[in-house]
Design a protein around this motif. Structure first.
Motif, PDB file in Angstrom:
ATOM      1  N   THR A  61      48.292 -83.881  29.120  1.00 57.82           N
ATOM      2  CA  THR A  61      48.304 -82.432  29.318  1.00 57.82           C
ATOM      3  C   THR A  61      48.706 -82.071  30.737  1.00 57.82           C
ATOM      4  OG1 THR A  61      46.977 -80.408  29.081  1.00 57.82           O
ATOM      5  CG2 THR A  61      45.874 -82.338  29.996  1.00 57.82           C
ATOM      6  N   GLU A  63      47.437 -79.016  31.730  1.00 57.04           N
ATOM      7  CA  GLU A  63      46.420 -77.991  31.957  1.00 57.04           C
ATOM      8  C   GLU A  63      45.164 -78.632  32.545  1.00 57.04           C
ATOM      9  OE1 GLU A  63      46.498 -74.597  31.672  1.00 57.04           O
ATOM     10  OE2 GLU A  63      48.636 -74.980  31.469  1.00 57.04           O
ATOM     11  N   PRO A  64      44.699 -78.160  33.696  1.00 56.77           N
ATOM     12  CA  PRO A  64      43.553 -78.807  34.343  1.00 56.77           C
ATOM     13  C   PRO A  64      42.207 -78.531  33.678  1.00 56.77           C
ATOM     14  CG  PRO A  64      44.270 -76.902  35.617  1.00 56.77           C
ATOM     15  CD  PRO A  64      45.277 -77.082  34.522  1.00 56.77           C
ATOM     16  N   TRP A  67      38.805 -79.049  29.057  1.00 60.53           N
ATOM     17  CA  TRP A  67      38.605 -80.361  28.434  1.00 60.53           C
ATOM     18  C   TRP A  67      37.172 -80.875  28.551  1.00 60.53           C
ATOM     19  CZ3 TRP A  67      42.608 -80.830  25.559  1.00 60.53           C
ATOM     20  CH2 TRP A  67      43.850 -80.357  25.997  1.00 60.53           C
ATOM     21  N   LEU A  76      42.132 -88.945  29.106  1.00 60.00           N
ATOM     22  CA  LEU A  76      42.822 -87.703  29.439  1.00 60.00           C
ATOM     23  C   LEU A  76      43.769 -87.965  30.607  1.00 60.00           C
ATOM     24  CD1 LEU A  76      43.054 -84.605  28.958  1.00 60.00           C
ATOM     25  CD2 LEU A  76      41.305 -84.332  30.729  1.00 60.00           C
ATOM     26  N   ARG A  78      46.149 -86.048  33.029  1.00 58.37           N
ATOM     27  CA  ARG A  78      46.530 -84.722  33.526  1.00 58.37           C
ATOM     28  C   ARG A  78      47.753 -84.832  34.437  1.00 58.37           C
ATOM     29  NH1 ARG A  78      41.461 -82.147  36.276  1.00 58.37           N
ATOM     30  NH2 ARG A  78      43.227 -81.189  37.363  1.00 58.37           N
ATOM     31  N   ASP A  80      49.041 -81.900  35.957  1.00 54.56           N
ATOM     32  CA  ASP A  80      49.150 -80.653  36.722  1.00 54.56           C
ATOM     33  C   ASP A  80      49.371 -80.893  38.214  1.00 54.56           C
ATOM     34  OD1 ASP A  80      46.352 -81.451  35.915  1.00 54.56           O
ATOM     35  OD2 ASP A  80      45.847 -80.159  37.603  1.00 54.56           O
TER      36      ASP A  80
END
Length: 200
Positions: A61, A63-64, A67, A76, A78, A80
Motif C-alpha cells: 500500500t 496509504e500510511p 491498518w 504490510l 508501505r 508512502d
C-alpha cells in the motif's frame, strides 16, 4: 513452533499478495463504497487467507493509515515514505511550497503587510497544488508507485513467488502488470474470491 512461512510439515506456505495502493479508489463499480468499508474488505481478505488457507500474505500500500486492525501475521509493505522521496512529488513540494515559503519568510515578519503576503503565498501554493499538480499526478501516480515498488517489494519474491495477486484498486494496476510478467504462473485478479483455487 511452525511459522506461516514454513507452512505445515515443512512445506512452504502459498503466498498471496494483496495490492491496495490507494484503498479509496476501489475497483468496485459502485461509487458509494466508503473507504472504511474498502479497508475492512482488504483486512478481512488478508485475514481469511492467513487463517483459512494457511497462506503467507503480503499487503502492499501507499496509504500510511487505516491498518490498525490488520492481522499481525500479515506483512504490510508501505510505500508512502518512498513515494514522497520520488523526484516528481519531491520537486513539486520544493517548487510550490518550500521555495516560496523561504522567499517570503523575511517579509512575512514585517507586521500586517507581511501577514498578507504570507496568506497570499499560502493561497497560491494551495491553488497550484490542488488545481495543477494533483490532476496531473492522479494519472502519473500509478506508474510512480509501480516504479517505487521495484526496490521496496519483499526481496524474497524470487525464492517464494506469489500464487495469487489480488488487485484492490485502480492505482495498483501497473504494479500488478509488472508482477504478472515476473511471475507468469501466478493468478492475477481483481476478484476478491476467498480461495486459492478460484479462477481469475
Amino acid at each position: 513452533m511452525i511459522s506461516v512461512e514454513d507452512g505445515v510439515d515443512g512445506v512452504r506456505a502459498p503466498r498471496v499478495m494483496v495490492l491496495a495502493m490507494d484503498p479509496k479508489l476501489s475497483m468496485d463499480p459502485d461509487p458509494s463504497v466508503e473507504p472504511k468499508r474498502q479497508y475492512a474488505r482488504i483486512i478481512g481478505l488478508a485475514r481469511h487467507f492467513v487463517e483459512e488457507e494457511s497462506a503467507r500474505v503480503d499487503v502492499v500500500t501507499a496509504e500510511p493509515g487505516g491498518w490498525e486492525k490488520l492481522d499481525e501475521r500479515v506483512r504490510l509493505h508501505r510505500l508512502d515514505a518512498a513515494e514522497a522521496r520520488h523526484p516528481l512529488p519531491w520537486l513539486e513540494h520544493m517548487l510550490v511550497i518550500r521555495l516560496p515559503r523561504v522567499a517570503v519568510r523575511p517579509v512575512a515578519r514585517l507586521g500586517r503587510p507581511g501577514a498578507r503576503l504570507e496568506r497570499a503565498r499560502t493561497s497560491a501554493s494551495r491553488t497550484v497544488h490542488k488545481r495543477l499538480f494533483l490532476p496531473f499526478y492522479r494519472h502519473a501516480r500509478p506508474l510512480v508507485l509501480a516504479r517505487v515498488a521495484r526496490r521496496r517489494l519483499p526481496r524474497d519474491l524470487a525464492a517464494a513467488p506469489p500464487v495469487r495477486i489480488i488487485v484492490m484498486d485502480r492505482t495498483s494496476v501497473p504494479l500488478a502488470r509488472r508482477l504478472a510478467r515476473l511471475h507468469p504462473d501466478a493468478v492475477v485478479t481483481t476478484r476478491q474470491d476467498r480461495s486459492l483455487r478460484a479462477r481469475p
